[in-house]
Write a protein that holds these residues in place. Structure first.
Motif, PDB file in Angstrom:
ATOM      1  N   ASP A 119     -18.224  14.844  -4.070  1.00 45.08           N
ATOM      2  CA  ASP A 119     -18.347  13.582  -3.331  1.00 45.08           C
ATOM      3  C   ASP A 119     -16.997  12.881  -3.245  1.00 45.08           C
ATOM      4  O   ASP A 119     -16.302  12.696  -4.255  1.00 45.08           O
ATOM      5  CB  ASP A 119     -19.352  12.652  -4.014  1.00 45.08           C
ATOM      6  N   GLY A 120     -16.635  12.483  -2.034  1.00 39.37           N
ATOM      7  CA  GLY A 120     -15.404  11.740  -1.815  1.00 39.37           C
ATOM      8  C   GLY A 120     -15.474  11.009  -0.486  1.00 39.37           C
ATOM      9  O   GLY A 120     -16.173  11.449   0.445  1.00 39.37           O
ATOM     10  N   SER A 121     -14.779   9.872  -0.360  1.00 34.11           N
ATOM     11  CA  SER A 121     -14.785   9.108   0.885  1.00 34.11           C
ATOM     12  C   SER A 121     -13.433   8.440   1.055  1.00 34.11           C
ATOM     13  O   SER A 121     -12.763   8.079   0.080  1.00 34.11           O
ATOM     14  CB  SER A 121     -15.900   8.060   0.871  1.00 34.11           C
ATOM     15  N   LEU A 122     -13.027   8.258   2.311  1.00 32.45           N
ATOM     16  CA  LEU A 122     -11.762   7.607   2.637  1.00 32.45           C
ATOM     17  C   LEU A 122     -12.009   6.115   2.805  1.00 32.45           C
ATOM     18  O   LEU A 122     -12.878   5.709   3.582  1.00 32.45           O
ATOM     19  CB  LEU A 122     -11.176   8.203   3.919  1.00 32.45           C
ATOM     20  N   ARG A 123     -11.240   5.304   2.076  1.00 32.20           N
ATOM     21  CA  ARG A 123     -11.430   3.862   2.101  1.00 32.20           C
ATOM     22  C   ARG A 123     -10.088   3.150   2.204  1.00 32.20           C
ATOM     23  O   ARG A 123      -9.064   3.669   1.735  1.00 32.20           O
ATOM     24  CB  ARG A 123     -12.169   3.369   0.852  1.00 32.20           C
ATOM     25  N   GLU A 124     -10.133   1.962   2.823  1.00 30.34           N
ATOM     26  CA  GLU A 124      -8.973   1.079   2.842  1.00 30.34           C
ATOM     27  C   GLU A 124      -9.118   0.101   1.685  1.00 30.34           C
ATOM     28  O   GLU A 124     -10.086  -0.657   1.625  1.00 30.34           O
ATOM     29  CB  GLU A 124      -8.866   0.337   4.177  1.00 30.34           C
ATOM     30  N   ILE A 125      -8.174   0.128   0.771  1.00 27.65           N
ATOM     31  CA  ILE A 125      -8.247  -0.667  -0.455  1.00 27.65           C
ATOM     32  C   ILE A 125      -7.138  -1.713  -0.436  1.00 27.65           C
ATOM     33  O   ILE A 125      -5.987  -1.404  -0.094  1.00 27.65           O
ATOM     34  CB  ILE A 125      -8.118   0.232  -1.700  1.00 27.65           C
ATOM     35  N   GLU A 126      -7.510  -2.929  -0.775  1.00 27.03           N
ATOM     36  CA  GLU A 126      -6.525  -4.020  -0.814  1.00 27.03           C
ATOM     37  C   GLU A 126      -5.688  -3.897  -2.084  1.00 27.03           C
ATOM     38  O   GLU A 126      -6.223  -3.886  -3.193  1.00 27.03           O
ATOM     39  CB  GLU A 126      -7.243  -5.369  -0.788  1.00 27.03           C
ATOM     40  N   ALA A 175      -0.544   7.705   4.742  1.00 26.48           N
ATOM     41  CA  ALA A 175      -0.005   6.902   5.838  1.00 26.48           C
ATOM     42  C   ALA A 175      -0.862   7.014   7.083  1.00 26.48           C
ATOM     43  O   ALA A 175      -1.003   6.052   7.842  1.00 26.48           O
ATOM     44  CB  ALA A 175       1.433   7.335   6.138  1.00 26.48           C
ATOM     45  N   GLU A 176      -1.464   8.176   7.305  1.00 25.72           N
ATOM     46  CA  GLU A 176      -2.293   8.405   8.486  1.00 25.72           C
ATOM     47  C   GLU A 176      -3.740   8.677   8.064  1.00 25.72           C
ATOM     48  O   GLU A 176      -3.999   9.316   7.048  1.00 25.72           O
ATOM     49  CB  GLU A 176      -1.754   9.578   9.305  1.00 25.72           C
ATOM     50  N   GLU A 177      -4.655   8.220   8.892  1.00 24.94           N
ATOM     51  CA  GLU A 177      -6.076   8.369   8.572  1.00 24.94           C
ATOM     52  C   GLU A 177      -6.488   9.833   8.535  1.00 24.94           C
ATOM     53  O   GLU A 177      -7.299  10.241   7.687  1.00 24.94           O
ATOM     54  CB  GLU A 177      -6.912   7.603   9.591  1.00 24.94           C
ATOM     55  N   TYR A 178      -5.969  10.666   9.437  1.00 21.85           N
ATOM     56  CA  TYR A 178      -6.388  12.064   9.505  1.00 21.85           C
ATOM     57  C   TYR A 178      -6.030  12.816   8.220  1.00 21.85           C
ATOM     58  O   TYR A 178      -6.698  13.798   7.858  1.00 21.85           O
ATOM     59  CB  TYR A 178      -5.775  12.745  10.732  1.00 21.85           C
ATOM     60  N   GLN A 179      -4.936  12.393   7.545  1.00 20.98           N
ATOM     61  CA  GLN A 179      -4.562  13.061   6.302  1.00 20.98           C
ATOM     62  C   GLN A 179      -5.627  12.856   5.224  1.00 20.98           C
ATOM     63  O   GLN A 179      -6.042  13.807   4.544  1.00 20.98           O
ATOM     64  CB  GLN A 179      -3.217  12.522   5.822  1.00 20.98           C
ATOM     65  N   GLY A 180      -6.067  11.636   5.088  1.00 22.10           N
ATOM     66  CA  GLY A 180      -7.120  11.372   4.106  1.00 22.10           C
ATOM     67  C   GLY A 180      -8.425  12.027   4.479  1.00 22.10           C
ATOM     68  O   GLY A 180      -9.157  12.537   3.601  1.00 22.10           O
ATOM     69  N   GLN A 181      -8.758  12.060   5.783  1.00 24.45           N
ATOM     70  CA  GLN A 181     -10.003  12.680   6.210  1.00 24.45           C
ATOM     71  C   GLN A 181      -9.987  14.177   5.958  1.00 24.45           C
ATOM     72  O   GLN A 181     -11.022  14.778   5.645  1.00 24.45           O
ATOM     73  CB  GLN A 181     -10.227  12.385   7.691  1.00 24.45           C
ATOM     74  N   ASP A 182      -8.817  14.778   6.053  1.00 26.93           N
ATOM     75  CA  ASP A 182      -8.694  16.212   5.768  1.00 26.93           C
ATOM     76  C   ASP A 182      -9.041  16.504   4.306  1.00 26.93           C
ATOM     77  O   ASP A 182      -9.734  17.479   3.993  1.00 26.93           O
ATOM     78  CB  ASP A 182      -7.277  16.674   6.076  1.00 26.93           C
ATOM     79  N   ILE A 183      -8.593  15.640   3.389  1.00 27.59           N
ATOM     80  CA  ILE A 183      -8.910  15.826   1.966  1.00 27.59           C
ATOM     81  C   ILE A 183     -10.407  15.656   1.730  1.00 27.59           C
ATOM     82  O   ILE A 183     -11.026  16.406   0.955  1.00 27.59           O
ATOM     83  CB  ILE A 183      -8.104  14.830   1.105  1.00 27.59           C
TER      84      ILE A 183
END
Length: 247
Positions: free
Chosen positions: A117-124, A99-107
């Motif tokens: 390797d991992g990256s946070l993305r907005e997926i349709e 729900a929040e961007e910081y949560q995904g960035q923490d992972i």
């Protein structure tokens, strides 16, 4: 009589030389015709096999080395190599949604600490199906607004579609229930409006952490257990990398 005898004697000698000369010439011509144009024959070698020269020299097979024979043979066509089969499409692992961007960035930062390797993305994402009732696009924006005024004057709630595949068309509403769309469609046609309807998938954006192919296998089970404890609603799934990773 003496003078005539001498003259005849000289004439007889002269005629005899002419005959000898003609005979010699004939012999020379006969010999030339017999030998002219014939190929010269080389002497027979000790092995008893004759070799005839006419243009290039002919050689016995026994006299030619194996390397020379191989060089004279026509090149053989190389066998065609089978084309490699296309590689299977790669799968990426998705963690989320957040729900929040910081949560995904923490992972993502945790994964980087583990050299994964991992990256946070907005997926349709596709949601529920919607049902759109509309009038087909008109020839121009001006004509579309003229039609809109006619419909609104008749009490039909509508608006001009500004962009997309139905630009310059008239929209009468988008519904989540098919029955409501069919009811409005029938009502409009009773009023003489040539309305249509089609299904439109509802889309929205979600935040997901995308792991490269094979990266999830590098993580220990303890990592997954800790992550699940912190984010109970966390979902882990796989999808085609081409669909979730941009250029």
């Amino acid at each position: 009589m003496g003078w005539r005898s001498v003259t005849l004697n000289h004439s007889y000698k002269f005629m005899r030389w002419i005959v000898f000369a003609l005979l010699f010439v004939n012999l020379v011509l006969f010999a030339w015709f017999q030998t002219a144009g014939r190929p010269a024959v080389s002497p027979v070698p000790a092995g008893g096999t004759s070799m005839v020269e006419e243009g290039a020299r002919l050689a016995l097979v026994s006299e030619v080395s194996r390397q020379q024979l191989m060089a004279r043979q026509p090149p053989q066509s190389q066998p065609t190599k089978p084309k490699p089969e296309p590689a299977a499409e790669q799968l990426c692992t998705l963690l989320g949604p957040f729900a929040e961007e910081y949560q995904g960035q923490d992972i993502v930062e945790r994964l980087q600490a583990l050299q994964v390797d991992g990256s946070l993305r907005e997926i349709e994402m596709e949601g529920e199906m919607r049902y759109w009732v509309f009038l087909a696009p008109l020839n121009s924006r001006r004509e579309a607004f003229r039609k809109l005024r006619e419909l609104q004057a008749a009490g039909v709630d509508s608006y001009v579609i500004p962009k997309g595949s139905l630009a310059n068309g008239i929209s009468f509403g988008i519904f989540t229930e098919a029955d409501r769309a069919e009811s409005l469609l029938a009502e409009l046609r009773d009023q003489g409006v040539d309305a249509q309807s089609r299904e439109e998938p509802q889309t929205y954006l979600e935040r997901w952490v995308v792991l490269a192919p094979g990266a999830a296998e590098k993580l220990a089970e303890d990592f997954w257990q800790q992550l699940q404890a912190e984010y109970p609603q966390l979902d882990r799934r796989q999808n085609l990398c081409a669909e979730v990773v941009g250029d």
